[in-house]
Write an enzyme that holds these catalytic residues in place. Structure first.
Site, short mmCIF file in Angstrom:
data_model
loop_
_atom_site.label_atom_id
_atom_site.label_comp_id
_atom_site.label_asym_id
_atom_site.label_seq_id
_atom_site.Cartn_x
_atom_site.Cartn_y
_atom_site.Cartn_z
N HIS A 165 27.79 64.24 27.34
CA HIS A 165 29.15 63.76 27.61
C HIS A 165 29.97 63.83 26.32
O HIS A 165 29.51 63.39 25.26
CB HIS A 165 29.13 62.33 28.15
CG HIS A 165 28.65 62.24 29.56
ND1 HIS A 165 27.89 61.20 30.04
CD2 HIS A 165 28.80 63.09 30.62
CE1 HIS A 165 27.62 61.39 31.32
NE2 HIS A 165 28.16 62.53 31.69
N GLU A 168 30.53 60.91 24.04
CA GLU A 168 29.28 60.29 23.59
C GLU A 168 28.62 61.14 22.51
O GLU A 168 27.40 61.11 22.32
CB GLU A 168 28.35 60.10 24.80
CG GLU A 168 28.96 59.19 25.87
CD GLU A 168 28.12 59.07 27.14
OE1 GLU A 168 26.96 59.53 27.12
OE2 GLU A 168 28.63 58.54 28.14
N HIS A 311 22.41 58.96 25.94
CA HIS A 311 23.81 58.74 26.30
C HIS A 311 24.28 57.47 25.58
O HIS A 311 23.53 56.82 24.87
CB HIS A 311 23.97 58.59 27.81
CG HIS A 311 23.76 59.85 28.58
ND1 HIS A 311 24.79 60.56 29.12
CD2 HIS A 311 22.63 60.54 28.89
CE1 HIS A 311 24.32 61.64 29.73
NE2 HIS A 311 22.99 61.64 29.61
N GLU A 370 20.79 54.61 27.27
CA GLU A 370 22.18 54.29 26.94
C GLU A 370 22.19 53.59 25.59
O GLU A 370 21.90 52.40 25.48
CB GLU A 370 22.80 53.40 28.02
CG GLU A 370 22.87 54.06 29.40
CD GLU A 370 23.93 55.15 29.49
OE1 GLU A 370 24.71 55.30 28.53
OE2 GLU A 370 23.99 55.84 30.53
#
Length: 406
Positions: A165, A168, A311, A370
């Site tokens: 992403h 990110e 991520h 994450e």
């Protein structure tokens, strides 16, 4: 003060990193700058000369000789001048000379990190640690190479990817920093997070793809160039705004982590995106985007035993997928959580991600991590803490993969 002419792709943080000054002092020295606006190429800046010097190349100079004059390694001098053409030194060329005490690392996470940094650092790491392997596994929409780096020689195969992403992108220097630390520990016979890396990497091979979405990362970091070939589309998809810091998708407005054939149709209906945009559009079909297709083909070719997708943000580890995960997945997730301080989470209501597809396709352990906590893009001043968390988690992942197979 030192003069500096802004080059294409420069940002305030990149310039501050190159000269080893803090961004606040750079802004103070150039009061007309807007910290939130992209820098215009050709702009002449004043740089506070605190921890770097400018050296004018003299007739007969060599890079090795200049490095020796200032007590630097050749690698450190090349790294500080990565945008210069250094193959043939021309008298009069201005070189940035960093202070020796700031030149010990190859990967530097103090500024935006994209394709140019990745390419230069991959080359520098390969020179410093020849046992690494660097490969191109595909290309982005804009033709930028997708780089994979191999560390280790064992029969157990682990894959870690980052930068899927755009906003990110901090996961890219985090993964590259881990590669440097792990390679250094293996070369010197040292431990990393208590693990004997030399021995571990005899049993495990790590393949890293540090930047899956180079086009999107460039857009999020540098903004929209006036000459961008997709400028009109990108502005329309971004609702007319020139602020792209929150852009998540690839350059065609497709969310790459919604591109994988794992109940893709259900995820597409759930997203209900009406077309390309900054986030959440899964594309017209699975693998419509070259970045996702290249990553899937590489995964199939290598037959990995365990994968991790980095991520941001949330400090969580997602380890399951619709019951297709193997029995050991939850136990490994708890091990990664213990190492990093993150929370293992059994997720539902999410499909079409890389981790989902890997588990569905291969019935092996796959994890979405994450990293950090806050709002994307995460601030760079959090990098040291994030680095500690990611380093410990990835060492644990390598050790768990080894115990799975051997």
């Amino acid at each position: 003060m030192l003069p500096y002419v802004v080059q294409p792709g420069d940002t305030l943080l990149r310039i501050a990193r190159a000269f080893n000054v803090n961004p606040e002092s750079l802004l103070a020295a150039n009061p007309g700058l807007d910290a939130a606006a992209p820098l215009l190429s050709g702009l002449l800046l004043s740089v506070p000369a605190q921890t770097a010097f400018i050296y004018r190349v003299q007739p007969g100079d060599t890079l090795l000789g200049i490095a020796g004059k200032f007590g630097l390694t050749l690698q450190a001098l090349v790294q500080a001048n990565r945008r210069q053409e250094l193959k043939q030194l021309q008298p009069g060329l201005l070189l940035t000379v960093p202070r020796a005490d700031n030149a010990s690392r190859i990967v530097d996470g103090r500024a935006e990190y994209g394709q140019r940094e990745l390419t230069a650092d991959a080359e520098a790491l390969l020179k410093a640690y020849p046992f690494l392997q660097v490969e191109k596994i595909g290309e982005s929409v804009m033709g930028q190479p997708l780089i994979a780096i191999r560390l280790g020689e064992g029969p157990v195969k682990v894959h870690v990817n980052a930068g899927m992403h755009a906003n990110e992108w901090i996961t890219t220097p985090l993964l590259m920093t881990f590669l440097e630390d792990a390679a250094k520990a293996a070369a010197s016979g040292e431990t990393l997070c208590g693990a004997d890396m030399r021995e571990l990497l005899r049993q495990v091979t790590l393949w890293a793809v540090p930047l899956v979405n180079p086009d999107g990362a460039e857009l999020a970091q540098e903004g929209l160039r006036p000459d961008h070939p997709r400028g009109a589309e990108l502005l329309r998809w971004n609702r007319g705004s020139r602020r792209f810091r929150k852009w998540k998708a690839n350059i065609r407005g497709v969310d790459l982590n919604d591109q994988f054939p794992a109940f893709w149709e259900e995820e597409s209906a759930r997203r209900d995106a009406d077309g390309p945009g900054p986030r959440d559009y899964p594309g017209p079909s699975p693998f419509s985007e070259p970045e996702a297709a290249a990553l899937a083909a590489f995964t199939a070719e290598q037959a990995f035993d365990l994968v991790v997708a980095l991520h941001t943000q949330g400090q969580e580890i997602y380890w399951n997928y619709r019951g297709y995960e193997p029995p050991e997945s939850e136990r490994i997730a708890r091990s990664l959580a213990k190492a990093s301080g993150y929370k293992p989470v059994k997720l539902s209501g999410s499909d079409a991600g890389y981790k989902d597809w890997f588990i569905l396709q291969y019935r092996k352990p796959g994890y979405t991590v994450e990293v950090g906590c806050g709002v994307n893009p995460l601030p760079l001043d959090a990098f040291p803490d994030l680095n500690d968390e990611v380093r410990a988690l990835l060492v644990a992942a390598l050790e768990e993969a080894r115990s799975l197979v051997l």
